[in-house]
Design an enzyme around this catalytic site. Structure first.
Site, PDB file in Angstrom:
ATOM      1  CB  SER A  17      66.172  29.389  50.663  1.00  0.00           C
ATOM      2  OG  SER A  17      65.831  28.913  49.421  1.00  0.00           O
ATOM      3  CG  HIS A  73      63.505  32.305  47.340  1.00  0.00           C
ATOM      4  ND1 HIS A  73      64.693  32.532  46.710  1.00  0.00           N
ATOM      5  CD2 HIS A  73      63.552  31.050  47.795  1.00  0.00           C
ATOM      6  CE1 HIS A  73      65.435  31.453  46.780  1.00  0.00           C
ATOM      7  NE2 HIS A  73      64.754  30.531  47.439  1.00  0.00           N
ATOM      8  CG  HIS A  82      64.723  28.814  42.005  1.00  0.00           C
ATOM      9  ND1 HIS A  82      64.078  29.755  42.773  1.00  0.00           N
ATOM     10  CD2 HIS A  82      65.932  28.611  42.573  1.00  0.00           C
ATOM     11  CE1 HIS A  82      64.869  30.106  43.775  1.00  0.00           C
ATOM     12  NE2 HIS A  82      66.002  29.434  43.680  1.00  0.00           N
ATOM     13  CE1 TYR A 109      61.748  26.204  43.074  1.00  0.00           C
ATOM     14  CE2 TYR A 109      64.033  25.487  42.881  1.00  0.00           C
ATOM     15  CZ  TYR A 109      63.053  26.243  43.516  1.00  0.00           C
ATOM     16  OH  TYR A 109      63.393  27.036  44.571  1.00  0.00           O
ATOM     17  CD  GLU A 110      60.254  30.245  41.201  1.00  0.00           C
ATOM     18  OE1 GLU A 110      59.387  31.031  41.566  1.00  0.00           O
ATOM     19  OE2 GLU A 110      61.461  30.535  41.114  1.00  0.00           O
ATOM     20  CB  ALA A 128      70.381  26.376  50.598  1.00  0.00           C
ATOM     21  CG  MET A 145      67.262  22.263  43.456  1.00  0.00           C
ATOM     22  SD  MET A 145      65.590  22.197  44.144  1.00  0.00           S
ATOM     23  CE  MET A 145      65.718  20.744  45.199  1.00  0.00           C
ATOM     24  CB  SER A 146      69.822  28.228  42.676  1.00  0.00           C
ATOM     25  OG  SER A 146      70.798  28.177  43.700  1.00  0.00           O
ATOM     26  CG  ASN A 167      70.476  19.062  52.918  1.00  0.00           C
ATOM     27  OD1 ASN A 167      70.266  20.217  52.538  1.00  0.00           O
ATOM     28  ND2 ASN A 167      70.624  18.063  52.081  1.00  0.00           N
ATOM     29  CG  HIS A 169      61.919  24.897  51.552  1.00  0.00           C
ATOM     30  ND1 HIS A 169      63.037  25.301  50.858  1.00  0.00           N
ATOM     31  CD2 HIS A 169      61.214  26.032  51.811  1.00  0.00           C
ATOM     32  CE1 HIS A 169      63.004  26.611  50.685  1.00  0.00           C
ATOM     33  NE2 HIS A 169      61.912  27.077  51.262  1.00  0.00           N
TER      34      HIS A 169
END
Ligand code: HPA
Length: 288
Positions: free
Chosen positions: A41, A72, A94, A96-97, A124, A222-223, A246, A258
């Site tokens: 991202s 993205h 991803h 989560y998609e 990230a 998450m990736s 973060n 985000h």
């Protein structure tokens, strides 16, 4: 009309999906990428200055799903960057998609079918280790797959790799050495650690972060892990780089967003870009 993404579980169909995707690219270019870049991202501008030979919106590539995340930008670019022939997957798919892991890694496998031998992947991540504050870069030395999925699940795609893939050294030692040396030459602080991948899309709870910390993770995201697994499976060498955006949930007084992730990444883009270009330069020398 392009073919709709399919979630096939049979070898023949998965391989034929990949071959269709490859034929789509090959109908327009014979360009052979050596290195594949997957950008996280907000890191799209890393490829400014790339001498593009061909560009494919992900939505036009057969059996590729659509990319839905803000920040993205779904494109496959083929061209020269840092003196190396590259494939760049800008924007990726991803878990989560809602795409199954097998579908998420189609872009990576397509790169392999186009000839790519090396994967450079950025992401990230939230920092768990005390030294990993926002803006810090972390070299991945290993990962924890906590996504509950594996892109190799289902019948093995024998044309790409073995049924049981060895993950003892998933992140290539020689590539790590190149990254370390480049960071040193550029006076960039490059921490090292273990990346834990969770499925998302929500950020973790503080209790989950404590759990992941106990399991040995230094950073969480998450990736990356599906692509790294698929890359190792098909014999590619992998280098992973996290931009810590973060402190992970509960480790600072704030909350997570985000927007903050994209903003911190944007600020680190120049550093990451120079590091990537330096690494590519070294790879150009070592492969030419
Ligand atoms: N958790 C998961 N994914 C992330 C984070 C995080 O804290 N920061 C950036 N991506």
């Amino acid at each position: 009309m392009t073919a709709a993404p399919t979630d096939s579980t049979s070898t023949t169909s998965e391989m034929s999906c990949l071959l269709e995707a490859r034929d789509h690219v090959r109908s327009r270019t014979s360009f052979t990428p050596k290195v594949t870049l997957f950008l996280g991202s907000g890191l799209g501008s890393i490829i400014e200055g790339m001498e593009t030979e061909a560009e494919f919106p992900s939505a036009e590539i057969p059996h590729f799903p659509r990319c839905t995340v803000q920040g993205h930008d779904g494109r496959l670019l083929l061209g020269r960057l840092g003196g190396v022939d590259c494939a760049v997957q800008s924007g990726r798919f991803h878990l989560y998609e809602g795409h199954p892991a097998r579908v998420c890694v189609r872009p990576l496998r397509l790169s392999r079918l186009l000839g790519s031998e090396i994967l450079l992947v950025t992401n990230a991540a939230g920092g768990i280790h005390q030294d990993l504050n926002p803006g810090t870069l972390m070299l991945l030395t290993d990962h924890l797959n906590l996504t509950g999925q594996n892109p190799l699940t289902g019948e093995n795609v024998d044309e790409l790799g073995p049924r049981f893939s060895d993950m003892t050294q998933a992140y290539d030692l020689r590539l790590q050495e190149i990254a370390r040396n480049q960071a040193k030459n550029q006076s960039v602080v490059l921490r090292e650690g273990i990346y834990a991948a969770l499925p998302g899309p929500c950020y973790e709870t503080p209790a989950e972060v404590r759990m992941i910390q106990t399991l040995g993770a230094d950073a969480v995201g998450m990736s990356t892990v599906p692509e790294a697994i698929a890359a190792v499976h098909c014999g590619m060498r992998v280098l992973g780089l996290s931009c810590i955006t973060n402190r992970a949930a509960g480790l600072s007084s704030g909350t997570l967003s985000h927007e903050e992730v994209v903003e911190v990444t944007r600020k680190a883009t120049e550093t990451i870009r120079n590091l990537m270009l330096g690494i590519l330069g070294d790879l150009a020398e070592s492969t030419s």
